[in-house]
Motif scaffolding. Structure first.
Motif, short mmCIF file in Angstrom:
data_model
loop_
_atom_site.label_atom_id
_atom_site.label_comp_id
_atom_site.label_asym_id
_atom_site.label_seq_id
_atom_site.Cartn_x
_atom_site.Cartn_y
_atom_site.Cartn_z
N ILE A 701 -1.92 -9.46 2.39
CA ILE A 701 -1.50 -9.49 0.99
C ILE A 701 -2.66 -9.16 0.05
CG2 ILE A 701 -0.74 -11.07 -0.83
CD1 ILE A 701 1.16 -12.18 1.39
N HIS A 703 -5.16 -7.40 0.80
CA HIS A 703 -5.44 -5.98 1.00
C HIS A 703 -4.44 -5.09 0.26
CE1 HIS A 703 -5.27 -2.12 3.21
NE2 HIS A 703 -6.59 -2.25 3.19
N ASP A 704 -3.13 -5.47 0.35
CA ASP A 704 -2.09 -4.62 -0.22
C ASP A 704 -1.95 -4.76 -1.74
OD1 ASP A 704 -1.68 -3.86 2.31
OD2 ASP A 704 0.23 -4.92 2.60
N ASN A 705 -2.58 -5.79 -2.27
CA ASN A 705 -2.42 -6.02 -3.69
C ASN A 705 -3.75 -6.06 -4.43
OD1 ASN A 705 0.64 -6.73 -3.93
ND2 ASN A 705 -0.14 -7.84 -2.14
N PHE B 45 4.36 -15.12 -2.53
CA PHE B 45 3.74 -14.05 -3.31
C PHE B 45 4.39 -12.71 -3.00
CE2 PHE B 45 0.75 -10.68 -4.08
CZ PHE B 45 0.16 -11.03 -5.28
N LEU B 46 4.54 -12.46 -1.69
CA LEU B 46 5.04 -11.16 -1.24
C LEU B 46 6.46 -10.91 -1.73
CD1 LEU B 46 4.48 -8.72 0.75
CD2 LEU B 46 5.74 -10.05 2.43
N LYS B 49 6.78 -10.49 -5.52
CA LYS B 49 6.25 -9.19 -5.90
C LYS B 49 7.28 -8.10 -5.68
CE LYS B 49 2.61 -6.55 -6.83
NZ LYS B 49 1.86 -5.69 -5.95
N THR B 134 3.23 -8.97 7.58
CA THR B 134 4.04 -9.21 6.39
C THR B 134 4.71 -7.92 5.94
OG1 THR B 134 2.03 -8.93 5.11
CG2 THR B 134 2.77 -11.18 5.51
N ARG B 135 4.00 -6.81 6.18
CA ARG B 135 4.57 -5.51 5.75
C ARG B 135 5.86 -5.24 6.49
NH1 ARG B 135 -1.32 -2.92 6.81
NH2 ARG B 135 -2.36 -3.93 5.08
#
Lengths: 901, 147
Positions: A701, A703-705, B45-46, B49, B134-135
């Motif tokens: 997370i 890293h991706d944000n 969070f993920l 978002k 998570t992706r």
């Protein structure tokens, strides 16, 4: 005392014996044998102590002092040899269905008929006087009690008490001694009665001894000190005279042989033996019995001498006469019953033993030689054979009675006993040689017994006859035909021995000499060689119900069965034969009988009519072929090889089984270990996955944000760090535990001040406690506690327990108490908290690895799940123990102990 | 087997319901249940978002309380939790008329075949083993919902 009272007592006592015998047989029928008991067995052996012991030993001690002990020392020595010698005889007799002494000897020497007759005759001549002696003891003791004089001769026989006693005894023996046609079966009633009589005579004799020693005198010391004041009696305390030692030795040897080879001893010790194991108790019980019964002999003898002045009273009667004279009437009556029991038990057993020999070896063969009996029908012979035994019993008692009335008045009790002992000793070389020496032969045995018997007769009986005036006294004094070297009491000029030792020496000397020399020079038959092998090596051949067969020829099953049927009844014979055939898988369809069946039938028959007669009977219904010696040797070698092979096989298969058991145990252990290892690995990886998941999620997370708020980014990053720490902690713990469990971790032992160690632990967890607002209290005595241990590891234990406690208490109200308690040989350390507690059923489980992890519905895993497992391991490495005491809702106390070496 | 069946169904729906991707703006409700604070934090969070309405539960009890009042479209469910385990929650959801259409996605460190099978047997749409990406999880969740 009233004559009738005495008779009445004797009668009541005999009724009691009937009752006991009846009860024992009743128990036997219900399969709850009374005599299958080592104590009963040992007591029955005490039939050795007859009226001769009861009355005669006092008489002998009063004249010869301690010399009387010899006849009790001999049996004591022999008792020590019961296990090797008597057990062998018992084993042989059981496997060969031997039912008497004569049967034993004749079976050993090829089932020889002549030998059986010789032994039987010797026993009759040797023993009947001995039975007479018992009758005499009964009548004398009755006369003493009732105060009448002795009756001798046959006049007035109908007013003689002994006559009636003898009649009742005969009835008793016939009733309980001839119940079954198979004489090798047990006479349980008789044995029980005899064992009971052994108790009665012992108690009676002890009662007499106590009365005389403590009632008439002031105990042993009183009597002995008074005796030493009499110079004429001092010699009684020691051996005196040049012949004393030889006499002593002679008597010891004589009684050693007698205790096994007297027919009554053989009957009870061998034929009536139920289990070989009973010998083990008899080895010490029997000598103990003799010690007890001889305990008061000297005091009674000396006391009697002192009281009577050695005048006018026959010392043989002291036991009875002294209490009677001093007015103890009831006691006297009891003592009389004791002596009576000693006499009757001997008469009963001896008569049974000799009647079996007489009927099996003399009367039955005569009967069977009559043609009409040979072809007898179903069970037709049962009656005649039992009747023969009954008549034999009657004959023996009658002969004994006549001997008592006509001959016995010329002898004292002891001399007749000794002469009997010497007679049966003549069987010893043939017996003992027979079971230890394979070269002993039939001719040797016959020659030795006859030789011994002749010399015995010449040196023991002839002098008595001369004394009695039956033959000329000059034969004794000058020797026959004036040949002085043939004088019966000093044969070949041998002087300085008493008559019994002299007789024993010469008779056994020639007996053994003839036995050995004839045996070595005689040819043995095949059957004899076979029997010698079986007897000498019985423990190698006695697989019970051995199937060795030494028989060759043609036999027909119906013939065999009907032969057995003549004796046992047809139905029973059929049953026995089919039973045996089924047990050994012998086909019964063919008409011809299997040789094993022939051998078996012969053995069954031996139990009924003795082995010699059985041999003749079987050969009469079969067509036998002579066995050649090499065939017998072949059979023997084969059977021995089979037995050896069997043993080897059994040993091997035992080993194999053991090995396979061990293997499967190891396998199971390995499997268990495998399961444990799998589970451990699974749990470890599982535990690793959780922090890894967090780390990966957090990192991805972040890293991706790239546009994350700084605050949030920090939160995520610190999460990564914390989870990484947790991961490495877990890995360390796993490795630690593995190290402790594998034993690779060595303790670094050093003196540690436990007070300090505890304080350090508390200090190290105090930030955690502070965070949770929990308070820690310390309870440690003032003294210093020094212990050899590994401080680093123990610190680990303390930290673990403390941080666990902090974890589980409520914040703000949490209290933790750490105490140190010195015990007797160990220190006890307690960490207690007031948290939510642990359910009782989990007390053991919480020390398991990953218990938390596997039971997450119970507790939240906040540590590695290995903490308590590690604590336990460390404490155990210090030889200590750790456990938990807790109840749900009431706090938890973790306690561990450390021994102070 | 189960997995394949689900796939067939989703294809079938796709054909009958040509609703485009873009309807995401009608916010989907997602419930995340896990006792690990960091996982919870990350997933919350993920999902936020990516336009979900996110509810979080730190244990089984909280999860049950939430589904009393709310009907999520999808539940991300941990299995091993101190009070009520994920299987029981799944059972509860699938036995409830109102809730049973919600997708259940198990996320667990339990990786044995039998554990996974049990999850599908209880009616789960997906079972992911920890540690997961998570992706990929996001993609799978979106696929399930758009089907």
């Amino acid at each position: 005392m009233n004559n009738w009272l005495v008779i009445l007592c004797a009668l009541i006592y005999l009724c009691l014996l009937f009752g006991i015998a009846y009860y024992a047989e009743h128990r036997q029928r219900r399969n709850r044998s009374l005599i299958n008991n080592p104590y009963v067995y040992a007591l029955s052996l005490a039939v050795y102590c007859t009226a001769w012991t009861f009355y005669g030993s006092v008489g002998q001690a009063s004249v010869k002092g301690i010399e009387f002990l010899a006849v009790y020392i001999g049996p004591t020595i022999m008792a020590a040899l019961f296990w090797p010698v008597l057990r062998k005889i018992i084993r042989i007799s059981k496997t060969q269905r031997i039912n008497s002494l004569a049967d034993f000897i004749s079976t050993r020497y090829g089932k020889n008929f002549t030998l059986a007759v010789v032994v039987t005759v010797l026993c009759m001549i040797g023993i009947i006087p001995y039975i007479a002696l018992q009758l005499k003891a009964i009548s004398s003791s009755m006369n003493i009690l009732s105060g009448t004089g002795e009756t001798t001769g046959l006049t007035g026989i109908l007013s003689d008490n002994t006559f009636y006693i003898a009649l009742i005894l005969t009835a008793f023996i016939i009733l309980f001694g001839t119940r079954s046609i198979d004489a090798s079966e047990k006479h349980e009633g008789l044995v029980a009665a005899v064992a009971f009589e052994s108790i009665i005579k012992l108690v009676a004799f002890l009662a007499a001894g106590i009365f005389i020693t403590y009632g008439l005198f002031n105990g042993f010391t009183d009597i002995f000190s008074k005796v030493s004041d009499h110079p004429e009696m001092r010699h009684l305390f020691s051996f005196s005279g040049s012949g004393s030692y030889t006499t002593w030795t002679g008597l010891v040897i004589l009684s050693m042989l007698a205790v096994v080879f007297l027919p009554r001893q053989f009957q009870l010790a061998v034929v009536e033996n139920v289990q070989e194991q009973h010998l083990k108790k008899a080895i010490w019980l029997f000598p103990l019995y003799m010690l007890l019964i001889t305990l008061f002999v000297l005091p009674v003898a000396f006391g009697g001498n002192l009281l009577t002045g050695g005048q006018g009273v026959n010392a043989d009667t002291y036991v009875l006469a002294l209490p009677l004279h001093h007015g103890a009437k009831a006691l006297s009556l009891f003592i009389f019953i004791g002596g009576f029991s000693a006499a009757t038990s001997m008469i009963i057993v001896e008569t049974i033993a000799i009647s079996t020999m007489m009927s099996n070896n003399i009367a039955t063969p005569l009967l069977l030689s009559l043609r009409q009996f040979r072809t007898g029908g179903d069970g037709q012979l049962t009656g005649p054979i039992l009747n023969i035994r009954r008549v034999s019993i009657l004959i023996i008692i009658t002969l004994a009675f006549l001997y008592d009335k006509l001959v016995a008045q010329h002898f004292t009790l002891v001399s007749i006993g000794m002469v009997s002992f010497a007679a049966v000793s003549q069987l010893a070389p043939a017996m003992l040689g027979g079971i230890y020496w394979k070269h002993a032969s039939r001719q040797g045995a016959i020659a030795s017994i006859i030789t011994g018997f002749v010399i015995w007769f010449y040196t023991a009986v002839v002098p008595s006859m001369a004394n009695a005036g039956v033959i000329d006294l000059s034969v004794v004094e000058q020797g026959p035909f004036g040949l002085s070297w043939l004088r019966p009491l000093s044969l070949f000029g041998m002087e300085g021995m008493d008559s019994v030792t002299h007789c024993l020496f010469w008779s056994l000397f020639f007996n053994i000499l003839v036995f050995v020399s004839v045996s070595l020079n005689s040819r043995k038959s095949a059957r004899e060689i076979y029997q010698a092998e079986i007897f000498v090596d019985i423990f190698r051949h006695s697989a019970p119900g051995d199937n060795n067969v030494v028989w060759k020829g043609t036999a027909y099953l119906p013939d065999l069965t009907s032969l057995l049927g003549n004796f046992l009844g047809h139905e029973r014979a059929e049953k026995i034969m089919t039973g045996y055939a089924n047990r050994h898988d012998i086909p019964l369809d063919g008409k011809k009988a299997d040789p094993r069946l022939v051998t078996f039938a012969e053995k069954v028959l031996s139990g009924v009519i003795g082995s010699a007669s059985a041999r003749i009977m079987v050969s009469s219904v079969t067509k036998e072929e002579e066995l050649k010696i090499n065939e017998v040797i072949h059979i023997l070698r084969e059977s021995q090889q089979i037995i050896e092979l069997n043993k080897e096989l059994r040993r091997k298969s035992g080993e194999l089984q053991k090995a396979s058991e061990q293997l499967s145990a190891v396998n199971a252990q390995l499997k268990d270990m495998d399961v444990v290892k799998d589970e451990f690995l699974y749990t470890v990886t599982h535990e690793l996955r959780t922090p890894l998941t967090s780390i990966r999620a957090l990192a991805e997370i972040v890293h991706d944000n790239p546009d994350m708020e700084d605050e949030q980014r920090d939160q995520f990053l610190s999460g990564i760090i914390k989870e990484t720490e947790r991961l490495s902690h877990l890995i360390t713990q796993v490795l630690n535990l593995e190290k402790y469990e594998s034993g690779r971790q060595k303790l670094d032992l050093q003196p540690v001040l436990m007070n300090q160690l505890i304080q350090d632990s508390i200090d190290s967890v105090s930030p955690l406690a502070l965070e949770k607002k929990a308070r820690i209290f310390k309870h440690i005595p003032d003294s210093m506690f020094l212990l050899r241990c590994d401080p680093v590891l123990l610190q680990q234990v303390m930290n673990n327990l403390l941080s666990n406690a902090i974890k589980f208490v409520e914040s703000s109200t949490g209290e933790i108490h750490v105490s140190l308690r010195p015990g007797e040989s160990e220190l006890q350390i307690v960490v207690a908290d007031n948290g939510r507690g642990i359910a009782t059923e989990l007390h053991e489980l919480i020390f398991d690895k990953f218990f938390q992890a596997r039971n997450q519905t119970l507790q939240k895993p906040t540590g590695s799940g290995l903490g308590l497992a590690i604590c336990k391991k460390i404490v155990e490495m210090h030889q200590g123990k750790i456990w938990v005491e807790s109840e749900e809702g009431k706090g938890t106390r973790f306690i561990f102990t450390l021994p102070e070496q | 087997m189960k997995k394949g069946k689900e796939l067939d169904l989703s294809l079938h729906y796709r054909n009958n319901e040509p609703e485009p991707y873009s309807t995401v703006h009608t916010q989907k409700k997602i419930l995340v249940v896990d006792d690990d604070p960091y996982i919870l934090m990350s997933l919350e969070f993920l999902m936020k978002k990516n336009g979900f309405e996110v509810m979080v539960a730190r244990n089984g009890t909280e999860a049950l309380e939430i589904v009393e009042k709310q009907v999520p479209d999808i539940v991300l469910l941990d299995i091993m939790m101190p009070d009520v385990d994920g299987y029981a929650i799944c059972k509860h959801i699938k036995n409830n008329k109102k809730l049973k259409d919600a997708h259940v996605v198990f996320m667990s460190a339990k990786s044995k075949e039998s554990d996974i099978q049990k999850g599908y047997d209880l009616g789960a749409s997906l079972y992911v083993t920890k540690p997961f990406s998570t992706r990929q999880l996001l993609k799978q969740v979106q696929e399930l919902l758009s089907a």
